[in-house]
Design a protein around this motif. Structure first.
Motif, PDB file in Angstrom:
ATOM      1  N   TYR A 205       2.799  -3.828  -0.351  1.00 34.25           N
ATOM      2  CA  TYR A 205       2.628  -2.912  -1.464  1.00 34.25           C
ATOM      3  C   TYR A 205       3.798  -1.940  -1.576  1.00 34.25           C
ATOM      4  CZ  TYR A 205       0.901   0.964  -4.258  1.00 34.25           C
ATOM      5  OH  TYR A 205       0.781   1.951  -5.197  1.00 34.25           O
TER       6      TYR A 205
ATOM      7  N   TYR B   5       5.849  -1.345  -4.899  1.00 34.04           N
ATOM      8  CA  TYR B   5       5.781  -0.077  -5.603  1.00 34.04           C
ATOM      9  C   TYR B   5       7.160   0.565  -5.712  1.00 34.04           C
ATOM     10  CZ  TYR B   5       4.731   4.700  -6.841  1.00 34.04           C
ATOM     11  OH  TYR B   5       4.717   5.915  -7.470  1.00 34.04           O
TER      12      TYR B   5
ATOM     13  N   ALA C 154       2.958  -5.198  -7.977  1.00 29.98           N
ATOM     14  CA  ALA C 154       2.596  -4.035  -7.172  1.00 29.98           C
ATOM     15  C   ALA C 154       1.083  -3.814  -7.160  1.00 29.98           C
ATOM     16  CB  ALA C 154       3.309  -2.790  -7.715  1.00 29.98           C
TER      17      ALA C 154
END
Length: 505
Positions: free
Chosen positions: A206, A210, A197
């Motif tokens: 991303y 995440y 991440a």
């Protein structure tokens, strides 16, 4: 004409570097990919021709010719607005942050490649500073770190040296324990997802990375560990939605500081470049910041002092380049936030990571003594670049200086010196040879090997002296074998010591 419109006070564009200045700056940036170029210059005493020497002299020239103001420079890696002093760097980025003008920062490698930085999330000061709030809190932190530090020490090679991957594995485990709790310590996937991440920050992938990291953290937030950062955040009223981003940022920074900065600090302590764990970690963060260079894109125009910074500008922050060769870390300087995190507004998670790294060094040095094997440097001549992955550090057991006094052995058992317990299986710091060492350096290594052989012989002889071998014929034979080994080790130690004296001439 109003005062605000007068030429003396109207905002103006930053100065642009000349073509020759751009060429020299570009060459200095490209040269950072070639660490071997420093060796010939240092060997001739021409520090001004090293990579850092050239960069600092060029920046000093720009400060003289541009009145110290930020200047726009064109390089093969892009065009940047470069502040020429640490104060201007902090002031410019702070003003841009207050104006909401900055996009997500990215790191810049020596080769010009940009990489993602962990997305900054504010962390309240009370939670971040808890380990240093009082001596008893510091003791609690050390106790929390002890298990994983002991595991890292136990994973030494037979010659006492630390293998990078083993050290890193142990420090990642420690980071998960400190941030997410004891239940997260064995969760290696948590560290892997954090790395993915972080690397994807600022890219399309991303969000998915995440999301996976958040799901992993929520498993450990269901029953938070009160000794960990997660427990303190939840205790202060933060729900999982607020705690997860802060913990993700803290885990990324603590992992970096515990694995990399702590090892650099041990090397600095080993050569006498620092006198305490706190000094060593501060010096490591200042000299060798994990975020050595960062690029900040400007999304919205803003004015700083008398300079108008336009949208599309990229501000380059490279703290190591602005450091003078004689600079030192003062006791009140806190280099952690700028060194570990890209946020110009300060970072509680970075301060917490620096405290954890300091705790790691404190616990390690309470148990063993660090010895630097490679690369070779001294406190008077520290390297400009020190990649923790290239460090070879040995951990030497702390010996009781007084024979016959009570002491605890490396296995934790209590006994007296020379009581017949076998210690030959204990890892000890034996320096390994490195290509290119001077004969005197090999002499020092040989002396260390001779000392180890002597201790080995004494241990075998003490074991043979134990009365239990005399109970039967088999025991007596074993006793004679042990005494023979002890004699051979003593003879070998003398031979090695004789060779060491010749090498040291």
């Amino acid at each position: 004409m109003t005062t605000a419109d007068s030429p003396a006070t109207a905002a103006r564009r930053p100065a642009t570097a000349w073509a020759l200045e751009n060429a020299v700056f570009s060459a200095a940036m490209v040269a950072r990919r070639l660490p071997w170029t420093d060796a010939p210059a240092r060997a001739l005493g021409l520090d001004a021709l090293t990579r850092d020497g050239v960069t600092r002299r060029l920046l000093a020239h720009l400060r003289r010719t541009r009145s110290g103001r930020p200047v726009e420079l064109s390089t093969p890696y892009g065009s940047f607005l470069v502040p020429l002093t640490s104060g201007d760097t902090e002031g410019l980025l702070t003003r841009a942050d207050e104006a909401g003008a900055l996009g997500p920062a990215s790191g810049l490698t020596a080769g010009g490649r940009r990489y993602g930085l962990s997305a900054h999330v504010p962390l309240d000061r009370e939670s971040a500073a808890a380990p240093a709030a009082a001596p008893e809190a510091q003791e609690a932190l050390d106790a929390l770190l002890a298990e994983d530090v002991d595991g890292a020490i136990a994973a030494r090679r037979g010659d006492g040296t630390l293998e990078w991957h083993e050290w890193c594995r142990g420090m990642l485990r420690l980071s998960r324990r400190v941030v997410a709790g004891a239940g997260a310590a064995p969760d290696t996937l948590l560290s892997e997802v954090t790395a993915v991440a972080t690397a994807a920050a600022g890219e399309r992938s991303y969000e998915s990375g995440y999301a996976a990291l958040r799901r992993r953290l929520e498993l450990h937030l269901a029953d938070p560990d009160p000794d960990a950062l997660a427990g303190r955040l939840m205790e202060r009223g933060a729900g999982p939605d607020a705690a997860a981003p802060a913990l993700a940022h803290a885990l990324a920074l603590v992992s970096e500081a515990a694995a990399g900065t702590a090892l650099q600090a041990l090397a600095l302590l080993a050569v006498g470049a620092a006198v305490s764990p706190r000094d060593a970690v501060g010096e490591a963060l200042r000299r060798y910041p994990p975020v050595a260079a960062a690029v900040y894109p400007v999304r919205v125009p803003f004015v700083w002092e008398d300079l108008a910074i336009g949208a599309g500008t990229e501000i380059l922050r490279a703290p190591a380049w602005l450091r003078g060769p004689g600079d030192t870390v003062g006791p009140d300087l806190d280099p952690g936030p700028l060194a570990l995190c890209g946020s110009p507004a300060g970072c509680g998670a970075a301060r917490f990571a620096a405290l954890v790294a300091e705790g790691v060094v404190r616990v390690v040095t309470a148990r063993v003594r660090p010895v630097l094997i490679a690369p070779g440097f001294t406190a008077a001549r520290l390297p400009d670049v020190l990649d923790p992955r290239t460090l070879l550090v040995a951990l030497q057991d702390i010996q009781d200086p007084v024979d016959g006094e009570d002491h605890d052995g490396p296995d934790g058992r209590h006994g007296r010196a020379g009581d017949g317990r076998v210690t030959v299986g204990t890892a000890t710091a034996v320096p390994v040879s490195a290509y290119g060492y001077a004969p005197a350096s090999y002499g020092a290594l040989a002396h260390a090997s001779a000392d180890r052989l002597e201790r080995h012989a004494e241990s075998l002889a003490a074991c043979a002296d134990h009365g239990g071998w005399n109970r039967d014929e088999a025991g007596e034979r074993f006793r004679m074998v042990l005494l023979g080994h002890a004699e051979r080790c003593a003879r070998a130690a003398e031979d090695v010591r004789r060779a060491a004296r010749r090498l040291a001439r």
